[in-house]
Design a protein around this motif. Structure first.
Motif, PDB file in Angstrom:
ATOM      1  N   LEU A  91      44.920  22.699  32.929  1.00  0.00           N
ATOM      2  CA  LEU A  91      43.596  22.757  33.547  1.00  0.00           C
ATOM      3  C   LEU A  91      43.690  22.945  35.063  1.00  0.00           C
ATOM      4  N   THR A  92      44.598  22.251  35.708  1.00  0.00           N
ATOM      5  CA  THR A  92      44.736  22.376  37.160  1.00  0.00           C
ATOM      6  C   THR A  92      45.195  23.780  37.548  1.00  0.00           C
ATOM      7  N   SER A  93      46.203  24.291  36.876  1.00  0.00           N
ATOM      8  CA  SER A  93      46.697  25.627  37.219  1.00  0.00           C
ATOM      9  C   SER A  93      45.653  26.697  36.903  1.00  0.00           C
ATOM     10  N   THR A  94      44.910  26.527  35.839  1.00  0.00           N
ATOM     11  CA  THR A  94      43.839  27.474  35.513  1.00  0.00           C
ATOM     12  C   THR A  94      42.734  27.408  36.565  1.00  0.00           C
ATOM     13  N   THR A  95      42.373  26.214  36.974  1.00  0.00           N
ATOM     14  CA  THR A  95      41.329  26.051  37.997  1.00  0.00           C
ATOM     15  C   THR A  95      41.735  26.741  39.298  1.00  0.00           C
ATOM     16  N   ILE A  96      42.938  26.481  39.757  1.00  0.00           N
ATOM     17  CA  ILE A  96      43.417  27.092  40.998  1.00  0.00           C
ATOM     18  C   ILE A  96      43.468  28.619  40.863  1.00  0.00           C
ATOM     19  N   THR A  97      43.962  29.090  39.731  1.00  0.00           N
ATOM     20  CA  THR A  97      44.047  30.536  39.494  1.00  0.00           C
ATOM     21  C   THR A  97      42.668  31.180  39.518  1.00  0.00           C
ATOM     22  N   MET A  98      41.701  30.556  38.885  1.00  0.00           N
ATOM     23  CA  MET A  98      40.359  31.133  38.836  1.00  0.00           C
ATOM     24  C   MET A  98      39.681  31.121  40.198  1.00  0.00           C
ATOM     25  N   PHE A  99      39.840  30.045  40.952  1.00  0.00           N
ATOM     26  CA  PHE A  99      39.261  30.002  42.301  1.00  0.00           C
ATOM     27  C   PHE A  99      39.909  31.062  43.205  1.00  0.00           C
ATOM     28  N   CYS A 100      41.224  31.160  43.168  1.00  0.00           N
ATOM     29  CA  CYS A 100      41.919  32.163  43.985  1.00  0.00           C
ATOM     30  C   CYS A 100      41.552  33.583  43.558  1.00  0.00           C
ATOM     31  N   SER A 101      41.462  33.815  42.258  1.00  0.00           N
ATOM     32  CA  SER A 101      41.083  35.134  41.750  1.00  0.00           C
ATOM     33  C   SER A 101      39.667  35.490  42.176  1.00  0.00           C
ATOM     34  N   SER A 102      38.783  34.523  42.102  1.00  0.00           N
ATOM     35  CA  SER A 102      37.402  34.745  42.522  1.00  0.00           C
ATOM     36  C   SER A 102      37.347  35.128  44.000  1.00  0.00           C
ATOM     37  N   LEU A 103      38.063  34.390  44.818  1.00  0.00           N
ATOM     38  CA  LEU A 103      38.096  34.670  46.250  1.00  0.00           C
ATOM     39  C   LEU A 103      38.700  36.048  46.534  1.00  0.00           C
ATOM     40  N   LEU A 104      39.774  36.390  45.840  1.00  0.00           N
ATOM     41  CA  LEU A 104      40.425  37.684  46.020  1.00  0.00           C
ATOM     42  C   LEU A 104      39.478  38.835  45.685  1.00  0.00           C
ATOM     43  N   VAL A 105      38.809  38.733  44.536  1.00  0.00           N
ATOM     44  CA  VAL A 105      37.877  39.797  44.130  1.00  0.00           C
ATOM     45  C   VAL A 105      36.693  39.856  45.093  1.00  0.00           C
ATOM     46  N   PHE A 106      36.204  38.704  45.518  1.00  0.00           N
ATOM     47  CA  PHE A 106      35.088  38.658  46.460  1.00  0.00           C
ATOM     48  C   PHE A 106      35.459  39.349  47.772  1.00  0.00           C
ATOM     49  N   ILE A 107      36.608  39.007  48.326  1.00  0.00           N
ATOM     50  CA  ILE A 107      37.038  39.598  49.599  1.00  0.00           C
ATOM     51  C   ILE A 107      37.311  41.095  49.441  1.00  0.00           C
ATOM     52  N   ALA A 108      38.032  41.462  48.378  1.00  0.00           N
ATOM     53  CA  ALA A 108      38.419  42.864  48.188  1.00  0.00           C
ATOM     54  C   ALA A 108      37.221  43.782  47.982  1.00  0.00           C
ATOM     55  N   THR A 109      36.181  43.275  47.344  1.00  0.00           N
ATOM     56  CA  THR A 109      35.021  44.125  47.040  1.00  0.00           C
ATOM     57  C   THR A 109      33.813  43.791  47.898  1.00  0.00           C
ATOM     58  N   LYS A 110      33.990  42.892  48.866  1.00  0.00           N
ATOM     59  CA  LYS A 110      32.890  42.432  49.718  1.00  0.00           C
ATOM     60  C   LYS A 110      31.734  41.885  48.884  1.00  0.00           C
ATOM     61  N   GLY A 111      32.089  41.238  47.772  1.00  0.00           N
ATOM     62  CA  GLY A 111      31.103  40.605  46.905  1.00  0.00           C
ATOM     63  C   GLY A 111      30.341  41.551  45.997  1.00  0.00           C
ATOM     64  N   LYS A 112      30.719  42.829  45.969  1.00  0.00           N
ATOM     65  CA  LYS A 112      29.957  43.807  45.187  1.00  0.00           C
ATOM     66  C   LYS A 112      30.377  43.883  43.721  1.00  0.00           C
ATOM     67  N   HIS A 113      31.559  43.385  43.390  1.00  0.00           N
ATOM     68  CA  HIS A 113      32.024  43.374  42.001  1.00  0.00           C
ATOM     69  C   HIS A 113      31.706  42.002  41.431  1.00  0.00           C
ATOM     70  N   LEU A 114      30.886  41.948  40.395  1.00  0.00           N
ATOM     71  CA  LEU A 114      30.404  40.666  39.883  1.00  0.00           C
ATOM     72  C   LEU A 114      31.455  39.834  39.153  1.00  0.00           C
ATOM     73  N   GLY A 115      32.638  40.381  38.972  1.00  0.00           N
ATOM     74  CA  GLY A 115      33.703  39.612  38.334  1.00  0.00           C
ATOM     75  C   GLY A 115      34.016  38.326  39.084  1.00  0.00           C
ATOM     76  N   TRP A 116      33.838  38.317  40.402  1.00  0.00           N
ATOM     77  CA  TRP A 116      34.134  37.114  41.185  1.00  0.00           C
ATOM     78  C   TRP A 116      33.234  35.957  40.768  1.00  0.00           C
ATOM     79  N   VAL A 117      32.008  36.265  40.357  1.00  0.00           N
ATOM     80  CA  VAL A 117      31.072  35.211  39.958  1.00  0.00           C
ATOM     81  C   VAL A 117      31.552  34.539  38.672  1.00  0.00           C
ATOM     82  N   ILE A 118      31.957  35.338  37.696  1.00  0.00           N
ATOM     83  CA  ILE A 118      32.433  34.785  36.416  1.00  0.00           C
ATOM     84  C   ILE A 118      33.715  33.989  36.643  1.00  0.00           C
TER      85      ILE A 118
END
Length: 132
Positions: A91-118
């Motif tokens: 659970l901890t490693s999944t949580t960290i992975t999902m938060f980091c992935s969300s941040l990466l997608v958000f930064i890379a797409t300037k929030g335009k790709h909705l995958g960061w929300v999921i």
């Protein structure tokens, strides 16, 4: 059954499915010059071998998402996960992975790709379980 983790696992499967389908429809179909399963690119700026590994990597992302979803669904069905060190690590490693992935997608797409929300929602759901 833990509902937060179950929903997070199901979201991983849905996100992976949508990711692969939309990638094929919106990206690879438009760039491909063939109708093969593994496409080849229609532009000369990217070599065929590079395009093919981008295609494979695109779908690996979906497969890894499904793997995480399967793990989360298995964790959700175990009632004593709070006492098990392995489940806490998952659970901890999944949580960290999902938060980091969300941040990466958000930064890379300037929030335009909705995958960061999921990805953020999955991270929040797994974090809620950890904090119980």
């Amino acid at each position: 059954m833990d509902h937060y983790i179950c929903v997070a696992g199901l979201l991983c499967f849905i996100l992976g499915l949508v990711h692969s389908i939309l990638g094929e429809v919106l990206i690879f179909r438009n760039l491909s010059k063939s109708k093969k399963i593994i496409p080849t690119i229609a532009t000369s700026k990217l070599k065929v071998k590079h395009f093919r590994i981008i295609w494979a990597t695109w779908h690996l992302t979906s497969l890894f998402g499904w793997c995480i979803g399967a793990i989360l669904l298995m964790v959700a069905t175990k009632y004593n996960i709070q006492t098990n060190e392995l489940f806490q690590f998952i659970l901890t490693s999944t949580t960290i992975t999902m938060f980091c992935s969300s941040l990466l997608v958000f930064i890379a797409t300037k929030g335009k790709h909705l995958g960061w929300v999921i990805l953020l929602i999955i991270g929040i759901l797994t974090l809620l379980e950890i904090l119980k």
